[in-house]
Design a protein around this motif. Structure first.
Motif, PDB file in Angstrom:
ATOM      1  N   GLN A  12     102.819  -5.256   4.129  1.00 56.32           N
ATOM      2  CA  GLN A  12     104.399  -5.626   3.284  1.00 56.32           C
ATOM      3  C   GLN A  12     104.100  -6.231   2.352  1.00 56.32           C
ATOM      4  N   ALA A  13     102.202  -7.154   2.240  1.00 59.50           N
ATOM      5  CA  ALA A  13     102.440  -7.999   1.029  1.00 59.50           C
ATOM      6  C   ALA A  13     102.878  -8.153  -0.488  1.00 59.50           C
ATOM      7  N   THR A  14     103.282  -8.699  -1.333  1.00 58.59           N
ATOM      8  CA  THR A  14     103.525  -8.757  -2.290  1.00 58.59           C
ATOM      9  C   THR A  14     103.241  -9.547  -3.083  1.00 58.59           C
ATOM     10  N   TYR A  15     102.893  -9.307  -4.368  1.00 57.05           N
ATOM     11  CA  TYR A  15     102.061 -10.071  -5.095  1.00 57.05           C
ATOM     12  C   TYR A  15     103.527 -11.071  -6.367  1.00 57.05           C
ATOM     13  N   ASP A  16     103.263 -12.224  -6.437  1.00 57.18           N
ATOM     14  CA  ASP A  16     104.563 -13.270  -7.157  1.00 57.18           C
ATOM     15  C   ASP A  16     104.684 -14.079  -8.881  1.00 57.18           C
ATOM     16  N   GLY A  17     103.129 -13.572  -8.916  1.00 53.64           N
ATOM     17  CA  GLY A  17     102.779 -14.080 -10.723  1.00 53.64           C
ATOM     18  C   GLY A  17     102.431 -14.547 -10.683  1.00 53.64           C
ATOM     19  N   THR A  18     101.566 -15.863  -9.508  1.00 52.25           N
ATOM     20  CA  THR A  18     101.252 -16.836  -8.973  1.00 52.25           C
ATOM     21  C   THR A  18      99.630 -16.766  -8.222  1.00 52.25           C
ATOM     22  N   GLY A  19      98.931 -15.996  -8.541  1.00 55.66           N
ATOM     23  CA  GLY A  19      97.794 -16.188  -8.437  1.00 55.66           C
ATOM     24  C   GLY A  19      97.759 -15.937  -6.510  1.00 55.66           C
ATOM     25  N   LEU A  20      96.604 -15.616  -6.343  1.00 56.98           N
ATOM     26  CA  LEU A  20      95.930 -15.647  -4.995  1.00 56.98           C
ATOM     27  C   LEU A  20      96.538 -16.881  -4.052  1.00 56.98           C
ATOM     28  N   PRO A  21      96.626 -16.651  -2.753  1.00 55.15           N
ATOM     29  CA  PRO A  21      97.385 -18.203  -2.114  1.00 55.15           C
ATOM     30  C   PRO A  21      95.417 -18.348  -2.084  1.00 55.15           C
ATOM     31  N   PRO A  22      95.642 -19.889  -1.934  1.00 50.91           N
ATOM     32  CA  PRO A  22      94.408 -20.752  -1.448  1.00 50.91           C
ATOM     33  C   PRO A  22      94.227 -20.247  -0.175  1.00 50.91           C
ATOM     34  N   GLY A  23      93.247 -19.841   0.257  1.00 51.96           N
ATOM     35  CA  GLY A  23      92.723 -20.506   1.762  1.00 51.96           C
ATOM     36  C   GLY A  23      92.825 -18.974   2.354  1.00 51.96           C
ATOM     37  N   GLN A  24      93.304 -18.401   3.130  1.00 51.01           N
ATOM     38  CA  GLN A  24      93.184 -17.307   4.097  1.00 51.01           C
ATOM     39  C   GLN A  24      94.440 -16.703   4.100  1.00 51.01           C
TER      40      GLN A  24
END
Length: 434
Positions: free
Chosen positions: A10-22
């Motif tokens: 269900q993961a979606t991209y919000d336009g701010t880049g990949l989250p830091p870490g895992q």
């Protein structure tokens, strides 16, 4: 922080880049990159060097700015590969627990006394089978014992590409290995360990001489390096945890080759003795696409990138399509059961690609018709400016050069793929070699 299969799906991209870490989003992106033919190395959910290099390779093939950062254009293009489920359940069988070894000792005499350089656990075997990091597989299954009869959650690995590779380009600085067919289309791109400052990889163009699957390894201290206190010839049995993994692709340059590794998560941290080291599964895939005496291997000089010597794909240049179709046209349809997005004007594009094209247009990108008159690749920029936060540390952590044996060119190597049968190569340097 836990990560569940549902969160990956269900993961979606919000336009701010990949989250830091895992994160579940990074794991999803890694799975989709693998399906597109751009290997992220191991699927581990971490935003880091290998993920960044894979996104750059994806952008290079699409004719996009090579930032290494997730943006709307990359995300929408990846949706062309998001049809089938990203995770699945797998029930461990008895065969998964057979042939295991207690440990892999560093000493070569101890290695030679073993019957196999096999997997040390069911967890290690399954992680490699599903292209995952062992720790991430364990994290996806909290409390699991990884014993026969147990049902676990795994990510769905991409099916092997089946194509004929006639050209391989090795970029030492970005640590990527790109494979091309006879028409100049990139069919695969892999992360790699490429040499070191003390023992650099070769320069110039070479040819694949032969391939050995599951090779045994002959250690000869009288003709090559000395490992530990071992001063006699030793035969180390084959196995995925062997000195060169489960594949050796021999090059015409004596003592050099492309091979697998027992530590896939360490590709960007380890150093080699000049050879090109891939994950076992990537090396296995590539081994089945090369042709002895036909496939060339080019080691790029410092400062020269893969994009500098390849330019725009012939397919993309001929059709002058938008990036959403240009990237799919260079992807062989043999990986998986789903055809990639349509490549040529006039074909009916799948819904995912139609949505991607609409999204690209909404971002201000011209359509395929608008780009037909030009020769420059389409550039799509994200609506939200990328953060300036570095993806990886400016200075990577120091990693000691590990003793990695290298096979030389050898006339006893099989001239074609020997199927599943073990190959055998002897470690003897060529005349004139140190």
């Amino acid at each position: 922080m836990s990560i569940t299969p549902a969160e990956i799906e269900q993961a979606t991209y919000d336009g701010t880049g990949l989250p830091p870490g895992q994160s579940a989003l990074t794991a999803k992106v890694q799975i989709l990159l693998d399906r597109s033919g751009i290997s992220p190395g191991v699927v581990d959910g971490w935003r880091g060097g290998m993920s960044e290099s894979a996104i750059k390779a994806f952008q290079r093939r699409a004719g996009l700015p090579m930032t290494g950062r997730m943006d709307h254009a990359v995300w929408e293009l990846l949706q062309g590969y998001a049809g089938p489920p990203l995770t699945m359940e797998y029930t461990i069988v008895e065969k998964d627990a057979t042939g295991l070894v207690d440990r892999i000792p560093p000493d070569y005499a101890e290695k030679a006394a073993m019957t196999s350089q096999g997997y040390t656990s069911v967890l290690e075997r399954l992680a490699e089978r599903f292209h995952m990091d062992e720790k991430f597989l364990a994290k996806l299954n909290p409390g699991a014992s990884f014993q026969p009869g147990e049902t676990i959650h795994v990510t769905v690995p991409a099916k092997p590409i089946r194509a004929t590779v006639t050209r391989i380009i090795v970029d030492k600085e970005t640590r990527r290995v790109a494979a091309y067919d006879a028409r100049g289309n990139m069919v695969a791109d892999y992360p790699a360990t490429v040499g070191s400052s003390d023992t650099p990889s070769p320069h110039g163009n070479h040819v694949v001489d032969a391939v050995a699957l599951n090779p045994t390894y002959t250690y000869n201290p009288h003709r090559n390096f000395k490992q530990g206190q071992n001063d006699r010839v030793l035969i180390i049995p084959p196995g995925p945890n062997g000195p060169v993994g489960n594949v050796w692709i021999d090059l015409s340059e004596p003592t050099y080759g492309i091979h697998g590794t027992a530590t896939p998560s360490q590709l960007f941290l380890s150093q080699s003795h000049g050879c090109v080291r891939l994950t076992n599964w990537d090396a296995w895939e590539l081994a089945h696409m090369v042709k002895a005496k036909v496939t060339t291997v080019e080691f790029l000089p410092p400062g020269v990138r893969i994009s500098d010597v390849t330019g725009v794909s012939p397919v993309a240049a001929a059709t002058q399509t938008a990036a959403t179709t240009a990237i799919a046209s260079t992807r062989p349809p043999a990986r998986g059961n789903r055809l990639p997005p349509a490549a040529f004007a006039g074909e009916a594009a799948p819904a995912a690609v139609a949505a991607a094209t609409s999204a690209a247009t909404a971002l201000g990108a011209p359509t395929a018709a608008a780009t037909a008159a030009g020769s420059e690749p389409l550039v799509v920029t994200p609506a939200t400016p990328a953060t300036s936060e570095p993806l990886v540390p400016e200075v990577p952590p120091a990693a000691p050069a590990t003793e990695e044996p290298e096979y030389p060119s050898d006339v006893t190597l099989p001239s074609s793929l020997p199927g599943e049968a073990p190959g055998s190569v002897t470690l003897y340097p060529q005349a004139g070699q140190p």
